[in-house]
Motif scaffolding. Sequence first.
Motif, PDB file in Angstrom:
ATOM      1  N   ARG A  55      38.067  64.944  56.813  1.00 45.61           N
ATOM      2  CA  ARG A  55      36.622  64.713  56.686  1.00 45.61           C
ATOM      3  C   ARG A  55      36.091  65.128  55.314  1.00 45.61           C
ATOM      4  N   GLU A  59      34.364  61.937  53.504  1.00 41.84           N
ATOM      5  CA  GLU A  59      32.968  61.756  53.897  1.00 41.84           C
ATOM      6  C   GLU A  59      32.046  61.948  52.700  1.00 41.84           C
ATOM      7  N   SER A  60      31.808  60.834  52.018  1.00 38.67           N
ATOM      8  CA  SER A  60      30.900  60.811  50.871  1.00 38.67           C
ATOM      9  C   SER A  60      29.919  59.667  51.083  1.00 38.67           C
ATOM     10  N   LYS A  61      28.862  59.655  50.306  1.00 34.96           N
ATOM     11  CA  LYS A  61      27.815  58.647  50.472  1.00 34.96           C
ATOM     12  C   LYS A  61      28.376  57.218  50.418  1.00 34.96           C
ATOM     13  N   ASN A  63      31.310  56.197  51.242  1.00 38.61           N
ATOM     14  CA  ASN A  63      32.235  55.887  52.340  1.00 38.61           C
ATOM     15  C   ASN A  63      31.577  55.834  53.716  1.00 38.61           C
ATOM     16  N   ILE A  64      30.302  56.229  53.824  1.00 40.62           N
ATOM     17  CA  ILE A  64      29.632  56.224  55.129  1.00 40.62           C
ATOM     18  C   ILE A  64      29.650  54.794  55.690  1.00 40.62           C
ATOM     19  N   ILE A 104      33.536  56.559  59.489  1.00 44.32           N
ATOM     20  CA  ILE A 104      33.045  57.717  58.743  1.00 44.32           C
ATOM     21  C   ILE A 104      31.525  57.838  58.893  1.00 44.32           C
ATOM     22  N   GLY A 105      31.104  59.009  59.370  1.00 44.51           N
ATOM     23  CA  GLY A 105      29.677  59.296  59.496  1.00 44.51           C
ATOM     24  C   GLY A 105      29.035  58.842  60.784  1.00 44.51           C
ATOM     25  N   TYR A 106      29.819  58.295  61.713  1.00 45.83           N
ATOM     26  CA  TYR A 106      29.266  57.804  62.975  1.00 45.83           C
ATOM     27  C   TYR A 106      30.011  58.400  64.152  1.00 45.83           C
ATOM     28  N   ARG A 118      24.259  57.632  63.865  1.00 43.74           N
ATOM     29  CA  ARG A 118      24.741  58.317  62.664  1.00 43.74           C
ATOM     30  C   ARG A 118      24.889  59.788  62.975  1.00 43.74           C
ATOM     31  N   GLU A 121      24.780  65.388  58.977  1.00 47.82           N
ATOM     32  CA  GLU A 121      25.660  66.186  58.114  1.00 47.82           C
ATOM     33  C   GLU A 121      25.480  67.649  58.327  1.00 47.82           C
TER      34      GLU A 121
END
Length: 121
Positions: A55, A59-61, A63-64, A104-106, A118, A121
Motif C-alpha cells: 500500500r 497508493e498515490s494520487k 494510482n487511485i 487502489i483507494g477503494y 472511496r 486516507e
Amino acid sequence: MQNDVSRRIFPLCDIIEATGKGKLRYKEEVFMQIMLLSHEEVAKIAERMYSDSIRQKVESKENIGKMVIIDIGSGDYEVDKNGLHAANRLSEKHPDARLYGIRIGYNVAASLGGVMERVCE
C-alpha cells in the motif's frame, strides 16, 4: 496477529530468499501449499501483504482507481488501469501464480450496478 495460513506460507518464503542450497525443494513446498489454499485464504494473505508493505508503495494520487494485482507466492505485484493487463504481465513472469486484485483507494475491486466507496486516507 498472524493467522495459521500466513504462518505456514511466509516462513517458507523467507527460506527461499535466504538460502541458495536446496532452493528448488523449498520452492516446490511453497508452490504446493499455495496451490492448495482456498480463495478466502488467498484473499487474506494478499490483503495482508497489501496493507503491510505494498500500500505505501502504490497508493498515490495518480494510482487511485487503478488495480494492483498481487502474486502471493513471490510477493511481486503490478499496477495498471486495467487489472487484466497487470495480471497478464505477472502471469508471464510467474506462470503458476496465485493472483489477487485490489482497486487502489477503494473498498471493492469492481461494482455491478452499485457504488464503489472511496477508502479514506
